[in-house]
Design a protein around this motif. Structure first.
Motif, mmCIF file in Angstrom:
data_model
loop_
_atom_site.group_PDB
_atom_site.id
_atom_site.type_symbol
_atom_site.label_atom_id
_atom_site.label_comp_id
_atom_site.label_asym_id
_atom_site.label_seq_id
_atom_site.Cartn_x
_atom_site.Cartn_y
_atom_site.Cartn_z
ATOM 1 N N GLN A 1 82.357 -86.334 70.067
ATOM 2 C CA GLN A 1 82.369 -85.047 70.736
ATOM 3 C C GLN A 1 82.631 -85.272 72.220
ATOM 4 O O GLN A 1 81.806 -85.821 72.930
ATOM 5 N N HIS B 1 77.394 -79.011 70.630
ATOM 6 C CA HIS B 1 77.122 -78.407 69.325
ATOM 7 C C HIS B 1 75.798 -77.646 69.404
ATOM 8 O O HIS B 1 74.997 -77.864 70.313
ATOM 9 N N GLY C 1 79.588 -78.816 58.176
ATOM 10 C CA GLY C 1 78.911 -80.091 57.982
ATOM 11 C C GLY C 1 77.457 -79.819 57.644
ATOM 12 O O GLY C 1 76.899 -78.788 58.034
ATOM 13 N N CYS C 2 76.843 -80.740 56.913
ATOM 14 C CA CYS C 2 75.434 -80.513 56.570
ATOM 15 C C CYS C 2 74.776 -81.846 56.219
ATOM 16 O O CYS C 2 75.440 -82.892 56.148
ATOM 17 N N GLY C 3 73.483 -81.805 55.961
ATOM 18 C CA GLY C 3 72.795 -83.011 55.524
ATOM 19 C C GLY C 3 71.289 -82.845 55.588
ATOM 20 O O GLY C 3 70.778 -81.837 56.092
ATOM 21 N N ALA D 1 69.894 -79.394 57.376
ATOM 22 C CA ALA D 1 70.556 -78.691 58.474
ATOM 23 C C ALA D 1 72.021 -78.541 58.125
ATOM 24 O O ALA D 1 72.561 -79.299 57.319
ATOM 25 N N PHE D 2 72.626 -77.546 58.702
ATOM 26 C CA PHE D 2 74.070 -77.376 58.517
ATOM 27 C C PHE D 2 74.641 -76.744 59.779
ATOM 28 O O PHE D 2 73.895 -76.148 60.577
ATOM 29 N N GLY D 3 75.937 -76.883 59.961
ATOM 30 C CA GLY D 3 76.577 -76.299 61.147
ATOM 31 C C GLY D 3 78.007 -75.932 60.817
ATOM 32 O O GLY D 3 78.720 -76.711 60.172
ATOM 33 N N GLN E 1 79.471 -71.841 67.144
ATOM 34 C CA GLN E 1 78.950 -72.437 65.914
ATOM 35 C C GLN E 1 77.744 -71.639 65.452
ATOM 36 O O GLN E 1 77.102 -70.950 66.232
HETATM 37 N N1 PHE Z 1 76.644 -80.565 64.743
HETATM 38 C C1 PHE Z 1 77.687 -80.897 63.799
HETATM 39 C C2 PHE Z 1 79.039 -80.739 64.462
HETATM 40 O O1 PHE Z 1 79.125 -80.049 65.456
HETATM 41 C C3 PHE Z 1 77.624 -80.062 62.556
HETATM 42 C C4 PHE Z 1 76.371 -80.311 61.739
HETATM 43 C C5 PHE Z 1 75.257 -79.536 61.957
HETATM 44 C C6 PHE Z 1 76.328 -81.291 60.783
HETATM 45 C C7 PHE Z 1 74.099 -79.772 61.206
HETATM 46 C C8 PHE Z 1 75.212 -81.504 60.009
HETATM 47 C C9 PHE Z 1 74.092 -80.759 60.229
HETATM 48 O O2 PHE Z 1 80.037 -81.233 64.017
#
Ligand code: PHE
Length: 341
Positions: A151, A168, A282-284, A305-307, A208
Motif C-alpha cells: 500500500q 485502508h 479481501g477477508c480472513g 474481518a473483511f474489506g 472502503q
Molecule cells: N485492508 C485490506 C485492503 O485494503 C482489505 C482487508 C480487510 C482484508 C479486512 C482482510 C480483512 O486491501
C-alpha cells in the motif's frame, strides 16, 4: 403639399396604440425609411424656391411632432402594460425546485451498510489521518516489512510513529478493539488514500467498507456464510461466491472473495478476464497478534474481518467504465442516479 402636411399631422395626432406592435407600426408608417415623412421630404425637391423656406419649416415641425407622438405612444403602452398585467395567482403550485441526487458511491455505501445492520452490525468511523500504529503496526505489519509496500502511503510526518493518510479502513478495527471488549460486530465505511497513479481502474482516493466480528467461537464458516448472505442481498438471491487463498498481515488464514458474474456478454468476458468470477473483497480470520495488540485475549476470542472497495462495487453494479467519473462531479453523470435509491 400644404394639404398633405395637414392631413398627416391630423393622422399623427389621432393615432392610437394599445400595444407595442401598434407603436412599432406607427414608427414604420410615419418615420420609417420608407415612411410618409420620407415621402414628403422627397416631394420637397419639387417645391419652387420661393416656398422652400416655409415648407422646410413645416416639414421639420411635422417630423418633430411625429417623434414626440412616438414617445407618447410608447409611454402609454408601457403604462398600460403594467396596469393590465395580471396579479400573480398565489394559489398556483410553485415551480418545481430542482433536486440533487445521491452520489453513486453514497448509494452503494448506504446499501452495503444497511445489509449488515440487518444482521446486527453497527457502524464505526475513524480518522482519515492515522498513525503508524493503527494503520500498520497493530495490524501485524512488522517494521520495515515488505507488506507495507503493498500500500503506497501518503506520509504526513515521519517519526517514531509516522503520521499518514490511512491506506485502508482496517485501522478502524484497531481503534474499535482498543475501545471495547468483544462481542464486537461492526462495519466501518470511510475514505482511504494511496499514492497510486490515477487511471480508469484506480484512484489515489477511494472508499472502503470494513467489517469485523469478534466473539467466542466465531469460525471461518461463520465468515463464509455472512459474506454469502451479503452478496445475495446485494447482487441476486442466486449469487455464488468462492474464496481463494490470499495474504494479509492481519488475517490468518486470508482469502479473496469472488462473486460469480457470468459469461454471457463480451463485457462479462472482459471484466472477469474470461473466468466469469469477479473479485470483490479481501477477508480472513483476525490474526491473534492483532487481538493481543488490542488487549483482547486471543485464546478466548476469535473472529473475522473483511474489506471491500466501494467504487469497485458501484462500478460493477452500474456498469461504470472509468473510476474517474466518480470523482469529477459532472452533472450529466450524476443526474443518472436520481432514481437509483
Ligand atoms: N485492508 C485490506 C485492503 O485494503 C482489505 C482487508 C480487510 C482484508 C479486512 C482482510 C480483512 O486491501
Amino acid at each position: 403639399m400644404q394639404d398633405k402636411i395637414e392631413r398627416l399631422r391630423e393622422e399623427i395626432d389621432a393615432f392610437k396604440a394599445d400595444s407595442k406592435d401598434q407603436v412599432e407600426s406607427f414608427r414604420i408608417k410615419y418615420l420609417g425609411s420608407k415612411g410618409a415623412l420620407k415621402g414628403l421630404f422627397s416631394d420637397f425637391k419639387s417645391v419652387p424656391n420661393e416656398l422652400r423656406r416655409e415648407f422646410g419649416q413645416k416639414l421639420n415641425e411635422l417630423q418633430n411632432r411625429a417623434k414626440t407622438r412616438l414617445e407618447e405612444l410608447r409611454d402609454s403602452v408601457e403604462d398600460q402594460g403594467s396596469e393590465t398585467q395580471e396579479a400573480p395567482d398565489l394559489t398556483r403550485p410553485a415551480k418545481p425546485t430542482p433536486l440533487g441526487s445521491r452520489h453513486p458511491v453514497s448509494i452503494v455505501r448506504n446499501e452495503i451498510v444497511s445489509i449488515f445492520s440487518g444482521i446486527g452490525f453497527s457502524v464505526e468511523e475513524g480518522p482519515e489521518i492515522e498513525d503508524d500504529w493503527h494503520n500498520f503496526t497493530a495490524l501485524n505489519f512488522p517494521p520495515e516489512h515488505p507488506a507495507r509496500d503493498m500500500q503506497d502511503t501518503f506520509f504526513i510526518e515521519k517519526g517514531d510513529n509516522d503520521i499518514a493518510l490511512r491506506t485502508h479502513t482496517s485501522s478502524v478495527q484497531v481503534r474499535a478493539l482498543e475501545r471495547a471488549q468483544p462481542p464486537v460486530r461492526i462495519v466501518m465505511p470511510g475514505r482511504v488514500f494511496r499514492n497510486e497513479d490515477i487511471s480508469a481502474r484506480s484512484h489515489c482516493i477511494f472508499h472502503q467498507i470494513e467489517g469485523l466480528y469478534i466473539d467466542r467461537g466465531v469460525s471461518f464458516a461463520d465468515m463464509k456464510q455472512t459474506l454469502l448472505h451479503f452478496v445475495r442481498e446485494f447482487f441476486t438471491e442466486k449469487a455464488e461466491i468462492r474464496l481463494r487463498p490470499s495474504y494479509f498481515p492481519f488475517t490468518e488464514p486470508s482469502a479473496e472473495v469472488d462473486v460469480y458474474w457470468g459469461l454471457e456478454t463480451e463485457t462479462d468476458y472482459r471484466i472477469t478476464k474470461g473466468t466469469g468470477w469477479l473479485e470483490i473483497m479481501g477477508c480472513g480470520m483476525v490474526d491473534p497478534n492483532v487481538l493481543e495488540n488490542c488487549n483482547i485475549d486471543s485464546k478466548e476470542y476469535s473472529g473475522f474481518a473483511f474489506g471491500m472497495g466501494v467504487e469497485r462495487i458501484a462500478m460493477l453494479r452500474y456498469g461504470i467504465p472509468d473510476i474517474r467519473l466518480l470523482f469529477e462531479n459532472d452533472q450529466r453523470f450524476l443526474e443518472q442516479f436520481k432514481t437509483a435509491y
